[in-house]
Design an enzyme around this catalytic site. Structure first.
Site, PDB file in Angstrom:
ATOM      1  N   LYS A  14      51.164  70.756 -12.924  1.00 45.53           N
ATOM      2  CA  LYS A  14      52.136  69.911 -13.642  1.00 45.53           C
ATOM      3  C   LYS A  14      51.460  69.306 -14.885  1.00 45.53           C
ATOM      4  O   LYS A  14      50.595  69.942 -15.469  1.00 45.53           O
ATOM      5  CB  LYS A  14      52.698  68.843 -12.709  1.00 45.53           C
ATOM      6  CG  LYS A  14      53.152  69.416 -11.370  1.00 45.53           C
ATOM      7  CD  LYS A  14      54.018  68.482 -10.611  1.00 45.53           C
ATOM      8  CE  LYS A  14      54.271  69.049  -9.224  1.00 45.53           C
ATOM      9  NZ  LYS A  14      55.349  68.399  -8.526  1.00 45.53           N
ATOM     10  N   GLY A 176      56.562  66.488  -3.920  1.00 46.58           N
ATOM     11  CA  GLY A 176      55.887  65.250  -4.309  1.00 46.58           C
ATOM     12  C   GLY A 176      56.246  64.051  -3.452  1.00 46.58           C
ATOM     13  O   GLY A 176      55.961  62.909  -3.821  1.00 46.58           O
ATOM     14  N   SER A 215      55.086  69.438  -0.890  1.00 49.39           N
ATOM     15  CA  SER A 215      54.135  68.619  -0.131  1.00 49.39           C
ATOM     16  C   SER A 215      53.292  69.432   0.841  1.00 49.39           C
ATOM     17  O   SER A 215      52.934  68.945   1.911  1.00 49.39           O
ATOM     18  CB  SER A 215      54.866  67.482   0.595  1.00 49.39           C
ATOM     19  OG  SER A 215      55.477  66.624  -0.344  1.00 49.39           O
TER      20      SER A 215
HETATM   21  C1  PEP Z   1      55.577  71.657  -6.874  1.00 44.49           C
HETATM   22  O1  PEP Z   1      55.754  70.864  -7.775  1.00 44.49           O
HETATM   23  O2  PEP Z   1      55.801  72.866  -7.072  1.00 44.49           O
HETATM   24  C2  PEP Z   1      55.128  71.151  -5.587  1.00 44.49           C
HETATM   25  C3  PEP Z   1      55.228  71.938  -4.552  1.00 44.49           C
HETATM   26  O3  PEP Z   1      54.635  69.875  -5.582  1.00 44.49           O
HETATM   27  P1  PEP Z   1      53.991  69.096  -4.339  1.00 44.49           P
HETATM   28  O4  PEP Z   1      53.088  70.073  -3.606  1.00 44.49           O
HETATM   29  O5  PEP Z   1      53.215  67.972  -4.941  1.00 44.49           O
HETATM   30  O6  PEP Z   1      55.102  68.647  -3.477  1.00 44.49           O
END
Ligand code: PEP
Length: 256
Positions: A14, A176, A215
């Site tokens: 990101k 997230g 997550s």
């Molecule tokens: C993502 O943004 O593709 C993602 C899976 O984020 P996170 O693992 O932080 O939930």
């Protein structure tokens, strides 16, 4: 996981990591994983770090991906980046239709479809992201939402594009938030997506790798990857730290 579909772990950084920070993270990762990682790995740093990360990854089997691209090949689109530009940094992959792009930057299903085609035209492998919001899940609309997203972005593609395609099922409520989908919830949606791909494209559709994202951590990866139709993970937060990300890659390699 199914032995006929090699596992993939992709890291979506990101809007994190300056160039010096990106270099440190990649050096640590290479030290953790060696030149031949336990599974296919794709790192998706911000645009600004692509070239530098690409140079570090030379000589390893770790692949590079961008987080976005513009649907047009070139022109007066200030601030945007085309598929060919992305490809020229050494990228082999690109995320398309991440829920943050859809939600925060207004990307519609049609735009995701155009970007998917643009990625393919530039010789990239698109990782097309789809998934339902919490409200949609609570209204029992998950199947309808992901089917619509798949239909618009993917099912109209020419069959010869399918071997280069990857999907990421990312329930919006899991991204997230620290709230991972259960392995059974992920499996149910992955199986549905695979069935639709198979109906449309036959065997090559059934062979598309479908990653789970939301997550995912080193602790949850193993159970998710033990599911028949979960072929890897798309990792956000946990990809920003080398040791944890390397553990996820090892879990994917072990689940093979
Ligand atoms: C993502 O943004 O593709 C993602 C899976 O984020 P996170 O693992 O932080 O939930």
């Amino acid at each position: 996981m199914n032995a006929s579909r090699p596992p993939v772990v992709a890291g979506n950084w990101k809007m994190n990591k300056t160039n010096p920070e990106a270099v440190s993270l990649v050096r640590e990762l290479i030290a953790e994983l060696g030149a031949s990682p336990p599974c296919e790995i794709v790192l998706c740093p911000p645009f600004t770090a692509l070239t530098e990360v690409s140079l570090l990854l030379g000589g390893t089997a770790i692949r590079l991906g961008a987080q976005n691209l513009h649907a047009e090949a070139k022109g007066a689109f200030t601030g945007e980046v085309s598929g060919d530009m992305v490809r020229s940094t050494g990228c082999t992959h690109v995320l398309v239709g991440h829920s943050e792009r859809r939600r925060l930057f207004g990307e519609s299903d049609d735009m995701v479809a155009k970007k998917t085609r643009a990625a393919l035209a530039s010789g990239l492998s698109p990782i097309v992201c789809l998934g339902e919001t919490l409200e949609e899940r609570e209204r029992n609309e998950t199947a309808a939402v992901v089917t619509r997203q798949l239909e618009v972005a993917v099912l109209g593609l020419p069959p010869d594009a399918v071997p280069r395609l990857l999907l990421a099922y990312e329930p919006v409520w899991a991204i997230g938030t620290g709230r991972t989908a259960t392995p059974a919830q992920a499996q149910e949606v992955h199986a549905l997506l695979r069935a639709r791909l198979g109906e449309r494209f036959g065997e090559s559709g059934r062979r598309v790798r479908i990653l789970y994202g939301g997550s995912c951590t080193a602790d949850s990866a193993g159970d998710l990857l033990s599911q028949e139709d979960v072929d890897g993970t798309l990792v956000g937060g946990a990809s920003l730290e080398a040791k944890g990300f390397a553990r996820i890659a090892r879990a994917a390699g072990a689940a093979r």
